[in-house]
Design an enzyme around this catalytic site. Structure first.
Site, PDB file in Angstrom:
ATOM      1  N   HIS A 150      -1.568  -5.466   1.583  1.00  0.00           N
ATOM      2  CA  HIS A 150       0.200  -3.859   2.748  1.00  0.00           C
ATOM      3  C   HIS A 150      -0.744  -2.812   3.057  1.00  0.00           C
ATOM      4  CE1 HIS A 150       0.349  -3.519  -1.668  1.00  0.00           C
ATOM      5  NE2 HIS A 150       0.552  -2.238  -1.411  1.00  0.00           N
ATOM      6  N   ASP A 195      -1.246 -11.506  -0.905  1.00  0.00           N
ATOM      7  CA  ASP A 195      -0.688  -9.724  -1.276  1.00  0.00           C
ATOM      8  C   ASP A 195      -2.253  -9.433  -1.678  1.00  0.00           C
ATOM      9  OD1 ASP A 195      -0.117  -6.884  -0.395  1.00  0.00           O
ATOM     10  OD2 ASP A 195       0.792  -6.550  -2.445  1.00  0.00           O
ATOM     11  N   SER A 235      -2.089   0.931  -4.808  1.00  0.00           N
ATOM     12  CA  SER A 235      -1.897  -0.427  -4.502  1.00  0.00           C
ATOM     13  C   SER A 235      -3.744  -0.973  -3.853  1.00  0.00           C
ATOM     14  CB  SER A 235      -1.293  -0.063  -3.258  1.00  0.00           C
ATOM     15  OG  SER A 235       0.282  -0.523  -3.639  1.00  0.00           O
TER      16      SER A 235
END
Length: 476
Positions: free
Chosen positions: A202, A235, A318
């Site tokens: 992402h 992910d 992230s």
């Protein structure tokens, strides 16, 4: 869980991780953590119990999951959003708005903010040498000076300062921008000497279709980069620096299977765009079933049997490394749970409440190597569609699969051992399975060809069978 997945409350988290099956249908879910884009509202989920082919993805908004389509990951249940970068939500991947003077109208832009630091007087503990300054007769005051400045202090090899000093030069702040100007920031770390950087899917999602991608090291050196491969379901993504320097130092990879609850953790990232930030905590839990998404209508859910940590993780963290006390990477920070979100796809962007989730490095390493080798992810599957509904006491095989297909794939692993629609899978090896998403996450911790033991209930009786996981390549 982006950016980090941030924001929305996670629906009752299954006690065990989920299992993948055939290509599940895509749907919005908890937000990933990889980068810090601006928050995007999540789509509403259809009513009714959703079903999808493993690995299925739960529906986009909290509530009863709807039937999943035949495509890859099924829509996830309400879960944390990406904590670090990509979309809005409670997991690591929360979106952000970029600061001036370079505003970005994307869900990944980080809102510019002026930070006001309050100076707090602190006591100096014994053990640090000091000397008294001479009295100044003109002022009558006496000051105390430390014998050494902070830069002269020698840190033990096992200290947080020593670990951070060694790891920071091998972490990067990633900026991803789409053709329409949307984008965000996240984090990544050096995987090998060839210039490959591992991060969250992402975090780089905005740049997948011809967008711009760059990575900046703590010393200020910035490199353009290209996407080598990305895996929506896991992910995980791998990018490669263009004109990479020859002196890259890959971070050492640890063994996430040997991590214990209570072990110290160190997280490195760019929370809210503040690059090269170091935070500490412990492993709060292991094998935590998490389904996360950036909350956008086009987003598919990611599933993980995550390492949970209370190290402060926020949008922008992230994709960054979660390190152990020796500086080895044990996970990739991916999502967070936050009280500031009003549900899946919530637009608010709150910070850490001590519930962060990382993809175990043993799984991420396998995925990264596959992406470098072929550019496509490979998922393990059992060949059955299960309900994404919570509270079913296990993963129930549905009466019908996604898009009208058979719930049990003819000739697939589940079919070969006699599993049928209506069977409720309650254990995978020694892991308790309390829902479909938990089963998917748990299956994805395995590789195609692995042999697993399935415990299921039929007509009130418990049965056990052994099966060999099949494989599916790609996210679609």
């Amino acid at each position: 869980m982006s950016t980090e997945n941030e924001g929305t409350a996670v629906p009752p988290a299954p006690s065990a991780p989920p299992v993948p099956v055939d290509a599940p249908a895509s749907a919005p879910g908890a937000a990933p953590q990889g980068r810090a884009p601006s928050a995007a509202p999540g789509p509403a989920q259809p009513e009714g119990a959703p079903t999808t082919q493993f690995p299925p993805v739960p529906p986009g908004r909290p509530g009863a999951p709807s039937a999943a389509a035949a495509g890859w990951p099924p829509p996830p249940p309400v879960m944390p959003v990406y904590g670090g970068g990509g979309g809005a939500g409670g997991a690591w991947g929360a979106s952000y708005q970029e600061p001036d003077p370079k505003p970005k109208g994307s869900r990944g832009g980080l809102v510019a903010a002026i930070l006001v630091a309050a100076l707090v007087a602190g006591g100096v503990g014994g053990g640090i040498g000091y000397q008294l300054a001479r009295n100044d007769d003109s002022t009558g005051s006496t000051t105390v000076s430390a014998a050494t400045s902070g830069g002269d202090v020698k840190h033990d090899n096992g200290s947080v300062a020593a670990v951070a000093a060694k790891a920071l030069p091998s972490t990067v702040t990633i900026e991803a921008e789409s053709n329409n100007g949307q984008g965000g920031t996240g984090t990544g770390f050096v995987f090998d000497k060839q210039g490959h950087i591992v991060t969250n899917n992402h975090v780089v999602a905005e740049a997948v279709d011809g967008g711009k991608l760059s990575a900046t090291f703590p010393n200020g050196k910035k490199y353009d980069a290209e996407i080598i491969g990305h895996a929506q379901g896991y992910d995980v993504a791998v990018i490669k620096l263009k004109n990479a320097p020859s002196d890259l130092q890959p971070l050492p990879l640890g063994d996430s299977d040997k991590v214990s609850v209570g072990d110290a953790t160190i997280a490195i990232g760019a929370p809210f765009g503040l690059s090269n930030t170091v935070t500490t905590g412990i492993i709060s839990a292991k094998n935590r079933p998490v389904a996360s998404s950036d909350g956008s209508s086009s987003s598919k859910a990611s599933y993980m049997s995550a390492l949970q940590t209370d190290a402060s993780i926020n949008p922008g963290n992230s994709g960054g490394p979660l390190l152990d006390a020796q500086g080895a990477v044990i996970g990739i920070n991916s999502a967070i749970q936050s009280t500031g979100s009003n549900g899946m796809g919530g637009s608010s962007q709150s910070g850490s409440i001590g519930l962060g989730f990382a993809i175990p490095i043993n799984q991420a390493k396998y995925v990264a190597q596959q992406l470098i080798k072929t550019g496509k992810p490979v998922y393990a599957k059992i060949g059955a569609s299960v309900s994404l509904e919570e509270g079913s006491g296990g993963a129930k095989i549905t009466d019908q699969g996604a898009a009208g297909t058979a719930a049990v794939e003819p000739g697939g692993p589940a079919d070969r051992v006699g599993l049928k629609p209506g069977d409720v899978i309650t254990k995978l090896d020694d892991r308790v399975i309390d829902s479909g998403p938990t089963l998917i996450g748990e299956i994805w911790t395995h590789k195609p060809g692995d042999k697993v033991t399935i415990t299921y209930e039929r007509d009130g009786k418990s049965h056990t069978v052994d099966l060999t996981l099949a494989s599916r390549a790609g996210d679609s």
